[in-house]
Write a protein that holds these residues in place. Structure first.
Motif, short mmCIF file in Angstrom:
data_model
loop_
_atom_site.label_atom_id
_atom_site.label_comp_id
_atom_site.label_asym_id
_atom_site.label_seq_id
_atom_site.Cartn_x
_atom_site.Cartn_y
_atom_site.Cartn_z
N GLN A 1 0.85 -1.18 0.00
CA GLN A 1 0.00 0.00 0.00
C GLN A 1 0.89 1.24 0.00
O GLN A 1 2.08 1.17 0.35
CB GLN A 1 -0.91 0.00 1.23
CG GLN A 1 -1.90 -1.16 1.26
CD GLN A 1 -2.92 -1.09 0.14
OE1 GLN A 1 -3.15 -0.04 -0.44
NE2 GLN A 1 -3.52 -2.22 -0.18
N SER B 1 -1.16 0.07 10.37
CA SER B 1 -1.70 -1.19 9.86
C SER B 1 -2.83 -1.69 10.73
O SER B 1 -3.85 -2.20 10.24
CB SER B 1 -0.59 -2.25 9.77
OG SER B 1 0.38 -1.89 8.83
N TYR B 2 -2.67 -1.56 12.05
CA TYR B 2 -3.71 -2.01 12.98
C TYR B 2 -4.97 -1.14 12.81
O TYR B 2 -6.09 -1.66 12.81
CB TYR B 2 -3.21 -1.93 14.42
CG TYR B 2 -4.23 -2.38 15.44
CD1 TYR B 2 -4.45 -3.73 15.68
CD2 TYR B 2 -4.99 -1.45 16.15
CE1 TYR B 2 -5.39 -4.15 16.60
CE2 TYR B 2 -5.93 -1.86 17.08
CZ TYR B 2 -6.13 -3.21 17.30
OH TYR B 2 -7.07 -3.62 18.20
N THR C 1 -5.94 0.54 10.11
CA THR C 1 -6.59 0.22 8.84
C THR C 1 -7.27 -1.14 8.87
O THR C 1 -8.23 -1.39 8.16
CB THR C 1 -5.58 0.26 7.67
OG1 THR C 1 -4.50 -0.64 7.96
CG2 THR C 1 -5.03 1.67 7.48
N LEU C 2 -6.75 -2.04 9.73
CA LEU C 2 -7.36 -3.36 9.88
C LEU C 2 -8.71 -3.26 10.57
O LEU C 2 -9.65 -3.98 10.24
CB LEU C 2 -6.43 -4.28 10.66
CG LEU C 2 -6.90 -5.72 10.89
CD1 LEU C 2 -6.98 -6.47 9.57
CD2 LEU C 2 -5.95 -6.44 11.85
N LYS C 3 -8.82 -2.35 11.53
CA LYS C 3 -10.03 -2.23 12.32
C LYS C 3 -11.03 -1.20 11.79
O LYS C 3 -12.23 -1.30 12.07
CB LYS C 3 -9.65 -1.87 13.77
CG LYS C 3 -8.82 -2.92 14.49
CD LYS C 3 -9.59 -4.23 14.62
CE LYS C 3 -8.78 -5.26 15.39
NZ LYS C 3 -9.51 -6.54 15.54
N GLU D 1 -12.68 0.75 8.55
CA GLU D 1 -12.85 0.81 7.09
C GLU D 1 -12.64 2.23 6.58
O GLU D 1 -12.09 2.44 5.50
CB GLU D 1 -14.24 0.31 6.71
CG GLU D 1 -14.47 0.26 5.21
CD GLU D 1 -15.83 -0.32 4.85
OE1 GLU D 1 -16.19 -0.27 3.66
OE2 GLU D 1 -16.52 -0.82 5.77
N ARG E 1 -9.00 2.92 6.44
CA ARG E 1 -8.44 2.17 5.33
C ARG E 1 -8.70 2.88 4.00
O ARG E 1 -7.84 2.92 3.12
CB ARG E 1 -9.04 0.76 5.32
CG ARG E 1 -8.43 -0.17 4.29
CD ARG E 1 -8.74 -1.62 4.60
NE ARG E 1 -10.16 -1.90 4.71
CZ ARG E 1 -10.77 -2.21 5.84
NH1 ARG E 1 -10.10 -2.27 6.98
NH2 ARG E 1 -12.07 -2.46 5.87
N CYS F 1 -5.44 4.08 2.16
CA CYS F 1 -5.14 3.16 1.06
C CYS F 1 -5.94 3.46 -0.21
O CYS F 1 -5.60 2.97 -1.28
CB CYS F 1 -5.41 1.72 1.49
SG CYS F 1 -4.51 1.19 2.95
#
Length: 225
Positions: free
Chosen positions: A31, A74-75, A77-79, A81, A84, A88
């Motif tokens: 990304q 990263s954490y 963007t994982l949790k 949306e 993210r 990204c």
């Protein structure tokens, strides 16, 4: 001279560890924020490696700070949306029902030549053969051909297929891979018995694996004079 040598080795170990922490992606799959962190880490490592007057600890701390920031992002963007999407971006449809979406290409500053090149890489010659082409957030193009242009599958022909598992490497360059024996559901006695039937010992084998049909395939080492 020795100081520069050992500084380079230490920084190399730190960078390799950092890249491993970031995950198993290739450069083309990163990304935007991950690619930026990778470039910055390489730059931070090269400065103290070349200039021995800069304390080594300064370079290491800077690299660790970037890795921490990357892990936090990263954490998030994982949790989330929404986060993210902001960091990204989102996938964009550039071909729909065999027609190029010109407004989307213009918005992305993505020219037709690049689009056609990526289609050819996926063995697509005609734009009209594409149902959807989606430009992913990492810059890769995902192509969904029209149903009549897709390869025929066993399901289309109503043919029954049998299950295929993963192949397991059992011997590599004369060394038995004990972990893979367990994963494959066989033991070392079975392996040695199979080798004995063929008149071989583990050290005589260059590569041996259990294929997806549960057959043992063996390639012997070449005889050297």
């Amino acid at each position: 001279m020795l100081v520069a040598f050992f500084r380079a080795l230490i920084l190399y170990a730190v960078v390799v560890t950092g890249v491993r922490i970031m995950g198993k992606r290739q450069v083309g799959e990163l990304q935007p924020f991950e690619l930026m962190v990778t470039i910055m880490i390489a730059e931070l490592a090269s400065v103290p490696m070349q200039d021995t007057s800069i304390p080594l600890l300064n370079g290491i701390i800077s690299i660790l700070a970037l890795l921490l920031a990357e892990a936090v992002i990263s954490y998030i963007t994982l949790k989330s949306e929404r986060a993210r999407t902001i960091l990204c971006g989102s996938p964009s449809i550039v071909i729909q029902n065999g027609k190029i979406v010109q407004k989307e290409l213009a918005r992305l500053r993505y020219n037709v030549n690049d689009l056609l090149e990526q289609l050819r890489e996926k063995n697509i010659v005609n734009v009209s053969d594409v149902e959807f082409a989606i430009l992913e957030t990492n810059g890769q193009l995902s192509v969904i051909p029209k149903p009549q242009k897709r390869p025929v599958t066993a399901e289309d022909l109503k043919l029954s297929t049998r299950y295929e598992g993963l192949p397991y490497t059992l011997i590599m360059d004369g060394h038995i891979q004990h972990k893979n024996l367990t994963k494959a559901g066989v033991d070392i006695n079975w392996l040695l018995q199979q080798l004995e039937i063929r008149g071989l010992k583990p050290e005589d084998v260059f590569f041996a694996y259990l294929d997806s049909q549960r057959n043992l395939q063996i390639e012997e080492k070449e005889k050297r004079r």
